[in-house]
Structure formats: structure tokens, C-alpha cells
Motif scaffolding. Structure first.
Motif, mmCIF file in Angstrom:
data_model
loop_
_atom_site.group_PDB
_atom_site.id
_atom_site.type_symbol
_atom_site.label_atom_id
_atom_site.label_comp_id
_atom_site.label_asym_id
_atom_site.label_seq_id
_atom_site.Cartn_x
_atom_site.Cartn_y
_atom_site.Cartn_z
ATOM 1 N N LEU A 100 -2.318 28.042 -14.322
ATOM 2 C CA LEU A 100 -1.230 27.877 -15.283
ATOM 3 C C LEU A 100 0.134 28.150 -14.634
ATOM 4 N N VAL A 101 0.197 29.134 -13.749
ATOM 5 C CA VAL A 101 1.457 29.425 -13.065
ATOM 6 C C VAL A 101 1.874 28.248 -12.188
ATOM 7 N N GLU A 102 0.923 27.653 -11.484
ATOM 8 C CA GLU A 102 1.244 26.501 -10.646
ATOM 9 C C GLU A 102 1.677 25.297 -11.497
ATOM 10 N N ALA A 103 0.974 25.049 -12.601
ATOM 11 C CA ALA A 103 1.359 23.948 -13.477
ATOM 12 C C ALA A 103 2.722 24.195 -14.110
ATOM 13 N N HIS A 104 2.978 25.434 -14.515
ATOM 14 C CA HIS A 104 4.265 25.791 -15.111
ATOM 15 C C HIS A 104 5.402 25.572 -14.114
ATOM 16 N N ALA A 105 5.193 25.928 -12.866
ATOM 17 C CA ALA A 105 6.222 25.732 -11.851
ATOM 18 C C ALA A 105 6.374 24.250 -11.491
ATOM 19 N N ALA A 106 5.265 23.506 -11.487
ATOM 20 C CA ALA A 106 5.333 22.090 -11.125
ATOM 21 C C ALA A 106 6.146 21.297 -12.144
ATOM 22 N N PHE A 107 6.022 21.631 -13.412
ATOM 23 C CA PHE A 107 6.762 20.921 -14.458
ATOM 24 C C PHE A 107 8.140 21.532 -14.725
ATOM 25 N N GLN A 108 8.478 22.623 -14.024
ATOM 26 C CA GLN A 108 9.781 23.273 -14.159
ATOM 27 C C GLN A 108 10.074 23.652 -15.613
ATOM 28 N N LEU A 109 9.115 24.317 -16.221
ATOM 29 C CA LEU A 109 9.262 24.733 -17.611
ATOM 30 C C LEU A 109 10.020 26.058 -17.687
ATOM 31 N N LEU A 110 10.457 26.407 -18.880
ATOM 32 C CA LEU A 110 11.197 27.641 -19.096
ATOM 33 C C LEU A 110 10.275 28.848 -18.940
ATOM 34 N N PRO A 111 10.821 30.024 -18.571
ATOM 35 C CA PRO A 111 9.959 31.215 -18.422
ATOM 36 C C PRO A 111 9.209 31.573 -19.699
ATOM 37 N N GLU A 112 9.868 31.428 -20.849
ATOM 38 C CA GLU A 112 9.205 31.806 -22.096
ATOM 39 C C GLU A 112 8.003 30.909 -22.404
ATOM 40 N N THR A 113 7.968 29.704 -21.834
ATOM 41 C CA THR A 113 6.836 28.802 -22.077
ATOM 42 C C THR A 113 5.547 29.368 -21.500
ATOM 43 N N LEU A 114 5.634 29.977 -20.320
ATOM 44 C CA LEU A 114 4.436 30.562 -19.714
ATOM 45 C C LEU A 114 3.911 31.727 -20.542
ATOM 46 N N PHE A 115 4.803 32.609 -20.988
ATOM 47 C CA PHE A 115 4.369 33.749 -21.796
ATOM 48 C C PHE A 115 3.775 33.285 -23.127
ATOM 49 N N LEU A 116 4.379 32.273 -23.740
ATOM 50 C CA LEU A 116 3.850 31.766 -24.998
ATOM 51 C C LEU A 116 2.496 31.096 -24.797
ATOM 52 N N ALA A 117 2.322 30.380 -23.695
ATOM 53 C CA ALA A 117 1.036 29.721 -23.428
ATOM 54 C C ALA A 117 -0.079 30.743 -23.250
ATOM 55 N N VAL A 118 0.191 31.817 -22.532
ATOM 56 C CA VAL A 118 -0.830 32.859 -22.340
ATOM 57 C C VAL A 118 -1.135 33.552 -23.660
ATOM 58 N N ASN A 119 -0.121 33.746 -24.494
ATOM 59 C CA ASN A 119 -0.360 34.344 -25.808
ATOM 60 C C ASN A 119 -1.240 33.450 -26.671
ATOM 61 N N LEU A 120 -0.974 32.141 -26.675
ATOM 62 C CA LEU A 120 -1.809 31.211 -27.437
ATOM 63 C C LEU A 120 -3.241 31.206 -26.908
ATOM 64 N N LEU A 121 -3.387 31.268 -25.598
ATOM 65 C CA LEU A 121 -4.722 31.304 -24.999
ATOM 66 C C LEU A 121 -5.483 32.549 -25.432
ATOM 67 N N ASP A 122 -4.839 33.711 -25.366
ATOM 68 C CA ASP A 122 -5.509 34.961 -25.734
ATOM 69 C C ASP A 122 -5.808 35.016 -27.226
ATOM 70 N N ARG A 123 -4.898 34.510 -28.050
ATOM 71 C CA ARG A 123 -5.152 34.527 -29.495
ATOM 72 C C ARG A 123 -6.314 33.614 -29.851
ATOM 73 N N TYR A 124 -6.402 32.471 -29.177
ATOM 74 C CA TYR A 124 -7.531 31.578 -29.449
ATOM 75 C C TYR A 124 -8.845 32.224 -29.015
ATOM 76 N N CYS A 125 -8.843 32.863 -27.849
ATOM 77 C CA CYS A 125 -10.061 33.530 -27.374
ATOM 78 C C CYS A 125 -10.419 34.736 -28.233
ATOM 79 N N SER A 126 -9.456 35.253 -28.998
ATOM 80 C CA SER A 126 -9.757 36.360 -29.910
ATOM 81 C C SER A 126 -10.472 35.896 -31.172
ATOM 82 N N ARG A 127 -10.430 34.579 -31.455
ATOM 83 C CA ARG A 127 -10.985 34.077 -32.713
ATOM 84 C C ARG A 127 -12.119 33.085 -32.534
#
Length: 405
Positions: A100-127
Motif C-alpha cells: 500500500l505504501v508503494e502504491a500510495h507513493a506511485a500515484f502521488q496521493l495525499l498523506p491522509e489517503t494512506l491513513f484513511l485506507a489503513v483505517n478502512l482496511l482495519d475496520r473491515y477486518c474487524s467486522r
């Protein structure tokens, strides 16, 4: 006909009614002046809008912070629910986050996008129960949702690009179905105050420092790789990472009465313990100059701390008389004490056990039967040798002195 004769008498004979003019330069100068005036007006309007936004933000700052703190508790992942997953294990997390870090850097996304993506991943795995072969697919869907939610539209990755990065392990329909399933599972609640959002609030209290911001983001992204920070509130993590970043860079800490000054010392200590062996992907990302090369700065800081610790742990210097007697005995050809040599475990024990675990050979992430690395036998990590007590050293020196007088 009369009109044509009148025109010919005034301007001369011409095949057409369009007459060339030598004043084109004047019109070009006037057009350039109009464009310049419009650009100045746009800049003035933008400055006025920023001033109004700043005044509005100051007026509603308290209400905004209350809403952010409420939302961070509502959208926090449950680490205990992830623990009961049947197939995915915590040792798989670093591999997915590297991707995810490599993909985030390759697409030049905002820093908050990476944190939000990991949060969505963890919340989905919680349910939901997540199969090992779908773990990477869930991560891609979370990154896609996060990019669509808050990033620039021209930088949002396409399904084709994500499929290519996954080596075509998944079909196009699988990305779309997983994206829809993640949104349905989370009840379409995507908004989550990220660490970057709280960091911007903390940095607004003082003078802006780009190096401090990059160092804080580096420390916060290191925390994404570890289980103990999954259920840590982003506000606490942002303030603690900022305090640690200022400590590493020798910057002045925030005042206790400021919002950034209310950090958690225990979280700061936990973050500092994970600085020694970060992900190689993350270290390379923050080694670039546009991110202030903060990973190299952390390495230099840790080396200085290790030197200070070695000097503090060095044994006391023996008395001057004993040194003279030992030098005399050495001149007579007898054996003298030597500096103890480092054992071959020094490289392993310098920063503790290796984390994250080594990737199994000949395995592709998220596909096939991934083998969990076996724990390293205890004999590989011997206990730290304890130097002799000073009293014992002085006793041996006294006996040696009495034998050679």
C-alpha cells in the motif's frame, strides 16, 4: 453599388471589405493588460477567501475539534476482533502495508489517503472474516475508496492500474465487488479523522516547520505496521509522534497548555521503541530530499543514542596504582588484561529481535499457502554478559598486586 463606390473612394480599390490594420500591436498590449488585471483580481479574491476561511476556522475551531474527537472514537478499529481472524495473521500485515505504501507513493496521493485506507482496511477486518487470498484485494479496495473520498480526481487509481500492480491476480469485477462490499460493511461511513488531520491542527499552533512535519508523518506511518497502535486514537498518536519528532530533531516542545503539548508519554516511548528497524519500503520513501531525508536523520539519531548508551555502560576505570602495577607486570612478560571483544551476536542484539519477520522464500503475497515463520530458538539470543562487580575487580587487582610485589 453606391456604397461600394463610396468605400473605394475612401479606402481605395480592394477585393474584399476587410482592411488590414497596422495597429495590431496596440490591441495585443491591451489584451495582455486585461489578462494581467484578471490574474491580479483572482489572486486578491483568493487571498480574501483564505482570510475569511481563517476567521471562520478560528470561530468554529472548538466545535470542529469536538466533532473530530467524536468521529475518531466512532470509526476506530477493534484490535480484539482482528485477533480472532482465522486465516490472516499479524505477521502478514507488514507485507500488505509495504504494498500500500508503494502504491500510495506511485500515484502521488495525499498523506491522509494512506491513513484513511489503513483505517478502512482495519475496520473491515474487524467486522468480516477475510480470507488470506483476498487480503490484498481488501487493501486495494480500501485505497481506492480513500483516494476517491479525499484526494485529487486526476490521481485516483483506476481498476486497471490496481490490477496491474497486483500482477492480475484479481479480475476487474472483483475490485468493484470488494469496493461495494467494504462500503456496505462500514454502512458507508467513510469519514475518519486521520493522524494527518490532527497533525495539521497541532502544527497550526506554531511556526511551520517542514522537517518536523515530515518526521512526524514518518513516525506515524511506522506505527501503522504494528498491532499495538491499531486501536490508538489518531489524536493521541499525532501529538505523541509530533513530540517524538521534535525530540529527534532537537526542536522546542509545545507548551503544556497548548493542544499539541498534551501528548501521552507512554505512547511516545512505544513509538521510540519501533524506530530501530522500520520497513525498508518506508525507509526508502522518506530518504528522498522532498521529504527532508528524515529516515537518514533517524538513523543518525539512533547511532548517537547507541554511543551514549555504550559510554554510560562502560566499566569504571581502575585506580592509578593498579594500572601502574599492571603496566609493570606487562613489561616483565606476564599476561595483562585485554579489552573484551564483541560476540557474534552483537549485530542481532543491538536493536532486539528482527521485525517484521523475514518473507518466506518462493512465496507471493496474498496467494498460495503462506508459511508463518518459525520462532527463533532461544539459544540464538544469549543473555547479555554482565560485567564483574567493581568490588570483585578490586579484589582481583589486590591479589595480583600481592603476588608480584
Amino acid at each position: 453599388m453606391a456604397y461600394q463606390q463610396q468605400m473605394q473612394s475612401r479606402y481605395g480599390h480592394c477585393d474584399s471589405y476587410f482592411v488590414e490594420s497596422h495597429d495590431d500591436g496596440i490591441y495585443a498590449v491591451r489584451a495582455e493588460a486585461r489578462e494581467r488585471a484578471r490574474a491580479i483580481a483572482r489572486l486578491q479574491q483568493r487571498a480574501m477567501a483564505e482570510d475569511l476561511s481563517k476567521q471562520t476556522a478560528e470561530e468554529y475551531q472548538e466545535d470542529i475539534m469536538d466533532h473530530m474527537e467524536h468521529m475518531e472514537s466512532e470509526t476506530l478499529a477493534d484490535v480484539n476482533s482482528i485477533d480472532i481472524q482465522t486465516e490472516i495473521q499479524w505477521f502478514m500485515r507488514p507485507y500488505l502495508l509495504d504494498f500500500l505504501v508503494e502504491a500510495h507513493a506511485a500515484f502521488q496521493l495525499l498523506p491522509e489517503t494512506l491513513f484513511l485506507a489503513v483505517n478502512l482496511l482495519d475496520r473491515y477486518c474487524s467486522r468480516r472474516v477475510v480470507y488470506k487470498r483476498h487480503y490484498q484485494l481488501v487493501g486495494c479496495a480500501a485505497l481506492l475508496i480513500a483516494a476517491k473520498y479525499g484526494d485529487k480526481k486526476d490521481r485516483v487509481p483506476t481498476v486497471r492500474e490496481l490490477k496491474s500492480m497486483c500482477c492480475s491476480l484479481y479480475d476487474d469485477e472483483m475490485f468493484t465487488q470488494m469496493e461495494w462490499h467494504v462500503l456496505q460493511t462500514l454502512n458507508w461511513v467513510i469519514g475518519h479523522p486521520t493522524v494527518d488531520a490532527f497533525l495539521q491542527v497541532a502544527l497550526s499552533e506554531g511556526q511551520y516547520d517542514a522537517e518536523v512535519e515530515h518526521m512526524t508523518l514518518y513516525i506515524a506511518e511506522i506505527a501503522l505496521f504494528h498491532k499495538e497502535f491499531v486501536s490508538t486514537r489518531p489524536s493521541v498518536l499525532a501529538r505523541s509522534a509530533l513530540a517524538l519528532a521534535r525530540c529527534v530533531l532537537s526542536r522546542v516542545q509545545a507548551k503544556p497548555q497548548d493542544w499539541a503539548g498534551a501528548y501521552d508519554p507512554q505512547t511516545v516511548m512505544s513509538l521510540s521503541n519501533h524506530l530501530y528497524q522500520p520497513s525498508q519500503v518506508l525507509s526508502r520513501k522518506y530518504a528522498h530530499m522532498h521529504l527532508s531525508s528524515v529516515s537518514a536523520t533517524v538513523d543518525e539519531f539512533l547511532q548517537r543514542q547507541a554511543q551514549i548508551a555504550r559510554r554510560a555502560a562502560a566499566p569504571p576505570t581502575p585506580p592509578t596504582s593498579a594500572v601502574l602495577e599492571e603496566t609493570k607486570a606487562g613489561a616483565d612478560g606476564n599476561l595483562t588484561p585485554h579489552t573484551p571483544q564483541k560476540t557474534h551476536y552483537g549485530a542481532v542484539m543491538q536493536h532486539g529481535c528482527l521485525t517484521p519477520p523475514i518473507t518466506p522464500e518462493n512465496e507471493q503475497f496474498g496467494y498460495g499457502n503462506m508459511v508463518k515463520p518459525q520462532p527463533i530458538p532461544p539459544q540464538m539470543y544469549p543473555t547479555t554478559p554482565t560485567p564483574d562487580h567493581p568490588s570483585n575487580i578490586h579484589q582481583h587487582q589486590a591479589q595480583y598486586y600481592m603476588q608480584h610485589v
